[in-house]
Design a protein around this motif. Sequence first.
Motif, short mmCIF file in Angstrom:
data_model
loop_
_atom_site.label_atom_id
_atom_site.label_comp_id
_atom_site.label_asym_id
_atom_site.label_seq_id
_atom_site.Cartn_x
_atom_site.Cartn_y
_atom_site.Cartn_z
N THR A 1 4.24 -0.17 5.36
CA THR A 1 3.84 0.52 4.14
C THR A 1 2.81 -0.30 3.37
O THR A 1 1.80 0.23 2.90
N SER A 2 3.08 -1.60 3.23
CA SER A 2 2.14 -2.47 2.50
C SER A 2 0.77 -2.47 3.16
O SER A 2 -0.26 -2.42 2.48
N TYR A 3 0.76 -2.55 4.46
CA TYR A 3 -0.52 -2.60 5.19
C TYR A 3 -1.33 -1.32 4.97
O TYR A 3 -2.49 -1.37 4.58
N TRP A 4 -0.72 -0.17 5.20
CA TRP A 4 -1.47 1.09 5.15
C TRP A 4 -1.91 1.44 3.74
O TRP A 4 -2.99 2.01 3.54
N GLN A 5 -1.10 1.10 2.75
CA GLN A 5 -1.49 1.43 1.38
C GLN A 5 -2.50 0.44 0.81
O GLN A 5 -3.47 0.84 0.17
N VAL B 1 2.25 -3.83 12.32
CA VAL B 1 2.12 -2.88 11.21
C VAL B 1 1.02 -1.84 11.47
O VAL B 1 1.08 -0.73 10.92
N GLN B 2 0.05 -2.17 12.30
CA GLN B 2 -0.97 -1.18 12.69
C GLN B 2 -0.32 0.02 13.38
O GLN B 2 -0.82 1.14 13.29
N GLY C 1 1.96 8.79 -0.76
CA GLY C 1 1.06 9.03 0.36
C GLY C 1 1.72 8.74 1.69
O GLY C 1 1.26 9.17 2.74
N THR C 2 2.85 7.99 1.63
CA THR C 2 3.58 7.60 2.84
C THR C 2 5.08 7.77 2.62
O THR C 2 5.81 6.80 2.48
N GLN D 1 -0.63 -9.74 -5.68
CA GLN D 1 0.38 -9.82 -4.62
C GLN D 1 0.49 -8.46 -3.94
O GLN D 1 0.50 -7.42 -4.60
N ILE D 2 0.59 -8.45 -2.65
CA ILE D 2 0.47 -7.21 -1.88
C ILE D 2 1.48 -6.15 -2.30
O ILE D 2 1.15 -4.97 -2.38
#
Length: 405
Positions: free
Chosen positions: A354-358, A390-391, A129-130, A328-329
């Motif tokens: 990537t971690s934030y958006w997913q 990350v935003q 997706g990213t 875990q993220i």
Amino acid sequence: MKLRDYQIQNALKGVEILNSKKIVYFQQEVRTGKTLTALETCKLYGAKRVLFLTKKKAISSILSDYKSFGYTFDLTVINNESMHTLIGQKFDIVIHDESHRFGSIPKPSTGAKMLKKMFGHIPLILLSGTPTPESYAQIYHQFFVSKYTPFHQYPTFYKWAVDYVTIKKKRIGAFEVNDYTEANQEKIKRIIDSYIVTFTQQEAGFESKVNEHIIEIEMHPQTSGLIYRLKKDKVIEGKNEVILADTAVKLMQKVHQLSSGTIKFESGNTMITDFSKATYIKENFAKQKIAIIYKYKAERDMIIQSMGDKITEDIEEFNNTDKWIIGQITSIREGTNLSKADSLVFLNIDFSATSYWQARDRMTTKDRLINDVYFIFGLGGIEKQIFKAVQQKKNYTLSHFKNGQ
């Protein structure tokens, strides 16, 4: 069970691209059904044996989809780290899930090199997706794993970068290194667009909205004291353990750990220093069914010690009981469906965009209108700074920890 019309249409497009190019990249937003689209593509392609490379936590979900939708081709689902166990086996198609994980620059990851060596001659389905969360330069090694890469005339990233990247210099500590992140997006897109099937949540009919809630809580006074001392002295010596932050990287990591109430010592041992966040979550989300996301392993210990039998790490138990799930993220952000949760709660946040958006989209389904996501930040910590970075789809950097800041 029945596939959605758009999944069948995307699979048909995928077969057409596979037949002509041997690689298809499904660039679909999270929760639009990339897994089923890929499996349907394999069926329509006529594959008899399929290899599906994914993360360990996603394996059960993929196998469930495979069985529920009645596919009959032979399917092997395995995590990247176990790829070596398949030496000598033959497959008709390889599906690589969350392919952005192979987007390292400037050198290929161990997994990318292994996939190229073992199965680089086999038709390939890429899923993400990213695909390029930080830089379009991340696309090179995702295609590199196949001998059918559209960049086959460039055997290494460095040679490719000469034509596709504006190479600059940046400083890391005392050293000056090449910065390859400024890639020519339009030039790259002209090459790869014919390999890609793009699909959005909006096209799928999703109307869900993610509501982000920032909650800042008072940590124990000793937490801010430890952070202050570490920034000032770069080392804290205890009776039996030492916290050392003699580089910008270490200082950033140690302050990040302390901000959420844990620390990893030089010895490798860990310690919970502050239960404030876990206590807040336990007391304020008692009437909800939640999924808790953490970053550091010691935070897992904190959650389990604080909440005990209320916690599970098994997705099936979470779906069928009133227990809360934790993860875990970096492992829960991909391939995990948390739609049974009322809310998603981040005890900590990762430096990766990537971690934030997913991760924040793990609850999204076509029929769900509202997703409430809570970020629990410690007053005086660095989580809010990381969140702002990350935003903007940028990884958090070391800039705040250089030159004595």
